[in-house]
Structure formats: structure tokens, C-alpha cells
Design an enzyme around this catalytic site. Structure first.
Site, PDB file in Angstrom:
ATOM      1  N   THR A 133     -65.726 142.442 -29.325  1.00 31.56           N
ATOM      2  CA  THR A 133     -65.297 142.689 -30.725  1.00 31.56           C
ATOM      3  C   THR A 133     -64.884 143.117 -31.861  1.00 31.56           C
ATOM      4  O   THR A 133     -65.098 141.269 -32.140  1.00 31.56           O
ATOM      5  CB  THR A 133     -63.573 143.415 -29.421  1.00 31.56           C
ATOM      6  OG1 THR A 133     -62.502 143.849 -30.688  1.00 31.56           O
ATOM      7  CG2 THR A 133     -63.354 141.416 -28.984  1.00 31.56           C
ATOM      8  N   ASP A 134     -64.749 143.253 -33.021  1.00 35.25           N
ATOM      9  CA  ASP A 134     -63.710 142.820 -34.362  1.00 35.25           C
ATOM     10  C   ASP A 134     -63.104 141.905 -34.223  1.00 35.25           C
ATOM     11  O   ASP A 134     -62.115 140.918 -34.671  1.00 35.25           O
ATOM     12  CB  ASP A 134     -63.869 143.514 -35.138  1.00 35.25           C
ATOM     13  CG  ASP A 134     -62.948 144.766 -34.753  1.00 35.25           C
ATOM     14  OD1 ASP A 134     -62.027 144.296 -33.329  1.00 35.25           O
ATOM     15  OD2 ASP A 134     -62.741 145.941 -35.468  1.00 35.25           O
ATOM     16  N   GLU A 135     -62.280 142.181 -32.912  1.00 35.13           N
ATOM     17  CA  GLU A 135     -60.801 140.968 -33.050  1.00 35.13           C
ATOM     18  C   GLU A 135     -61.218 139.676 -32.888  1.00 35.13           C
ATOM     19  O   GLU A 135     -60.399 138.916 -32.528  1.00 35.13           O
ATOM     20  CB  GLU A 135     -59.802 140.687 -31.601  1.00 35.13           C
ATOM     21  CG  GLU A 135     -59.792 142.565 -32.055  1.00 35.13           C
ATOM     22  CD  GLU A 135     -58.649 142.642 -31.322  1.00 35.13           C
ATOM     23  OE1 GLU A 135     -57.861 142.458 -30.140  1.00 35.13           O
ATOM     24  OE2 GLU A 135     -58.721 144.490 -30.007  1.00 35.13           O
ATOM     25  N   TYR A 179     -56.466 137.843 -24.978  1.00 33.33           N
ATOM     26  CA  TYR A 179     -57.750 138.576 -24.955  1.00 33.33           C
ATOM     27  C   TYR A 179     -59.138 138.528 -26.195  1.00 33.33           C
ATOM     28  O   TYR A 179     -60.270 138.215 -26.004  1.00 33.33           O
ATOM     29  CB  TYR A 179     -57.388 139.775 -24.772  1.00 33.33           C
ATOM     30  CG  TYR A 179     -58.747 140.890 -25.707  1.00 33.33           C
ATOM     31  CD1 TYR A 179     -59.768 141.229 -24.731  1.00 33.33           C
ATOM     32  CD2 TYR A 179     -58.831 141.266 -26.743  1.00 33.33           C
ATOM     33  CE1 TYR A 179     -60.592 141.822 -25.358  1.00 33.33           C
ATOM     34  CE2 TYR A 179     -59.818 142.011 -27.469  1.00 33.33           C
ATOM     35  CZ  TYR A 179     -61.169 142.614 -25.991  1.00 33.33           C
ATOM     36  OH  TYR A 179     -61.714 143.433 -26.602  1.00 33.33           O
ATOM     37  N   LYS A 183     -62.792 136.899 -26.204  1.00 29.84           N
ATOM     38  CA  LYS A 183     -64.614 136.768 -26.191  1.00 29.84           C
ATOM     39  C   LYS A 183     -65.131 136.376 -26.893  1.00 29.84           C
ATOM     40  O   LYS A 183     -66.198 136.658 -26.636  1.00 29.84           O
ATOM     41  CB  LYS A 183     -63.933 138.831 -26.533  1.00 29.84           C
ATOM     42  CG  LYS A 183     -63.044 139.841 -25.964  1.00 29.84           C
ATOM     43  CD  LYS A 183     -64.245 140.315 -24.475  1.00 29.84           C
ATOM     44  CE  LYS A 183     -65.572 141.118 -25.510  1.00 29.84           C
ATOM     45  NZ  LYS A 183     -67.080 141.374 -24.386  1.00 29.84           N
TER      46      LYS A 183
END
Length: 370
Positions: A133-135, A179, A183
């Protein structure tokens, strides 16, 4: 190819499987634990194919993973299995550590053991594609303008003429939530297994996905379903958080192209070129619903601004130029076309929405009590 896809009953995983079964001659082995967000109904279009097989397996179970690799002999792994909802990670981070970190480690080791048994030609063509993810990059809100030079990436310009940076494949990691931290940890593990053991990996980091079969805890399906029920549309803070929206079927095409054509050891950012404030997204949904399911009062009247969640990143935005330049991938959907398709799909599939919520989630607020 025969592809082992983890998390194939989830939102993005099921889109990938539907795409592959419909558009290629490849075989699929779907490995999914079937947690609350996994639903085999999302695979109705693919599950009757003789090229599809399902294994209900937890990626933390090494013995079962070893059995799956041995029995199915895949040519590549596409690892999508993950706990993915930020609000849930605030309420209960343990599941995110277990699945996203321990599960990825366990899958890497099972894949490495299997890969080492392959004959030379199959070993050289094997791929482990990790979907992230970009997060993991954190928040762009306070980022300085990117420096000029190779690898700096391009930037967008705001309406006021400000230079707005984008996430590139070289952006340092700075995760904000349990989260995104889990990741980020899994991304580091995958790259370490490439550097240390030579496992042929690919890593992708994507922007916010939306589209059909999305579990109703996420912003877009939650707004659609609450609006149809006449319930409040909870918008965090001012709703000024900015996300780059990527239609899930565009993402599925990108992921398949990467596992088939990507360069080992590389990272690819995948974005939709659709930066929108959350409040804009909600307004758009309300306006489409007013057109398709008109009512006397405006759906916008249901918007309720609520306390923001802890550690909420303000802006994410992806520079996907590497994907375009090296692999020739471009998103086919604009936000306007994709969001209309999405709203129409939910209107036509309300029974699916009800079934996936039964006993697991009733659209209650999550992540508010940190």
C-alpha cells in the site's frame, strides 16, 4: 503460469482472479483463510473454471502452506492476504501483526523452501509478488518539494500554484497507523529475502482502491449503503483528507502485468491519477444516488462530520510513471467513470451487501477509542 494467490477471496484478490480467469489461460490456486472480509461469492464468475482451485488455509500455518506448494507446484505467488482496515488496526493491532508480518514471514519461508527444490529453468522464472500500500510512505501533507534530479519523481501543482510532491518508489517509509506499520514491516521482509536469499521478488505499492465487491467498512461502500438506508454519512473531521483513487479492475490489470513482465527486485507504484478530498468523494456519491435513486431530500443532508481518527494522514498521492514507462500500464477508468460504475454495482447487488455484513459488521464506527 500457475499462480498461487493469497487473499483471493478479498476485494483486490478476487478482482485479480476474475481478471486472470477471464483474460488469460493461466491457472489459479486461491489460498484464503476466509476471515470476515473474505467472501467466495466475489468469485462466482471464476469458481466454475477448471483452471481455478481453492484452499482454505491460514498463511500463518506453515505445514498447510508446505502442502499447498507441494501439491499445486505454482510458477509464481501473488501475496495479497492482509488485514487492511486502518480503523480496525487502531482497535486491535494484534491481528495485523500476526497476519501481515508473521503471515508474510511464514509465506516467504514456505516459498523459499519450495523455490529451492525447483529445477533450474523453473527456479529462474519463479516470482514472489508482494502487494502492498501507499500508506507505508506516511503523510505527504507537510512534505517539502522534491529535489530535482534522477529518482526525485514528478510533482503535481495545486490550484494555488504550490508544488505538491508525490510518492515515488524511492520515498522513505514513515507509516502512521498499526496497519501501515505492519505493511511496511512485511515490505522490508520481502526485500530482505531477495537480498539475503535471492528469492526473486516484486513489490507493488498502490493507492486507495474502490469498485465492486468492496467490504462495507471502507469509505465508498459505507457511504453508499448508509445513504440508501437514510443513515448518517460519517465524514472524519473536515473531510479534507486527500486520496488517489484507483479503480480495482485497473489495479488487477497492473498486478498481472507486473507478475508476468516486471523486473525481479523492483518496486512499482500503482496509482489512479485521481486525487480527491474525502468530502468530494462523498458529495459525488450523493449526487449520483440522487440521480439514480431520487428522493425528496438531498442525500448530502445526511453528511455528519465526526471526530477524526487518531494519526490520520492528510494526503497520499502516487507517481505511477515507472509503471507507464517500463510496463506500458495506464489506468483506464477516470474517477468519474469508475465511481458511477461502483454506485451502480452496489445498487444492483444489495443482497450481496447484506449477506457479507450478517454476523460480522453492521457499519458501526471503528477506531474511535484509541
Amino acid at each position: 503460469m500457475k499462480l498461487l494467490i493469497t487473499g483471493g477471496a478479498g476485494f483486490i484478490g478476487s478482482a485479480v482472479i476474475r481478471h486472470i480467469i477471464a483474460n488469460t489461460d493461466d491457472e489459479i490456486v486461491n489460498v484464503d483463510k476466509l476471515t470476515y472480509a473474505g467472501n467466495l461469492e466475489s468469485l462466482a464468475e471464476a469458481s466454475d473454471s477448471p483452471r481455478y482451485a481453492f484452499e482454505q488455509v491460514d498463511i500463518c500455518n506453515r505445514a498447510q502452506l508446505d502442502r499447498v506448494f507441494s501439491e499445486h507446484q505454482p510458477d509464481a505467488v501473488m501475496h495479497l492476504a492482509a488485514e487492511s482496515h486502518v480503523d480496525r488496526s487502531i482497535d486491535g493491532p494484534a491481528a495485523f501483526i500476526e497476519t501481515n508480518i508473521v503471515g508474510t514471514y511464514t509465506l516467504l519461508e514456505a516459498a523459499r523452501q519450495y523455490w529451492n527444490t525447483l529445477e533450474a529453468d523453473r527456479k529462474s522464472s519463479f516470482r514472489f509478488h508482494h502487494i502492498s500500500t501507499d500508506e507505508v510512505y506516511g503523510d505527504l501533507a507537510e512534505s517539502p518539494s522534491p529535489p530535482a534530479g534522477e529518482g526525485a519523481g514528478r510533482s503535481d501543482v495545486s490550484e494555488r500554484g504550490e508544488i505538491l510532491p508525490l510518492f515515488t518508489e524511492q520515498t522513505p517509509y514513515a507509516p502512521s497507523s498499526p496497519y501501515s506499520a505492519s505493511k511496511a514491516s512485511s515490505d522490508h521482509l520481502v526485500r530482505a529475502w531477495y537480498r539475503t536469499y535471492g528469492l526473486p521478488v516484486l513489490v507493488t505499492n498502490c493507492s486507495n482502491n474502490y469498485g465492486p465487491y468492496h467490504f462495507p467498512e471502507k469509505l465508498i461502500p459505507l457511504m453508499i449503503l448508509n445513504a440508501l438506508d437514510g443513515k448518517p454519512l460519517p465524514v472524519y473531521g473536515k473531510g479534507d483528507q486527500i486520496r488517489d483513487w484507483l479503480y480495482v479492475e485497473d489495479h488487477a490489470r497492473a498486478l498481472y502485468k507486473i507478475v508476468a513482465e516486471g523486473k525481479v527486485g523492483e518496486t512499482y507504484n500503482i496509482g489512479g491519477h485521481n486525487e480527491k478530498q474525502n468530502i468530494e468523494v462523498v458529495h459525488t456519491i450523493c449526487d449520483i444516488l440522487q440521480e439514480l435513486r431520487p428522493q425528496e431530500n438531498s442525500y448530502r443532508d445526511l453528511i455528519a462530520h465526526v471526530k477524526d481518527r487518531p494519526g490520520h494522514d492528510l494526503r497520499y498521492a502516487i507517481d505511477a510513471s515507472k509503471m507507464q514507462r517500463e510496463l506500458g500500464w495506464f489506468p483506464e477508468e477516470t474517477f468519474e467513470t469508475g465511481i458511477r460504475k461502483t454506485v451502480e454495482w452496489y445498487l444492483n447487488n444489495l443482497n450481496w451487501c447484506q449477506r457479507v455484513q450478517d454476523g460480522s459488521y453492521q457499519r458501526e464506527r471503528l477506531g474511535a477509542n484509541a
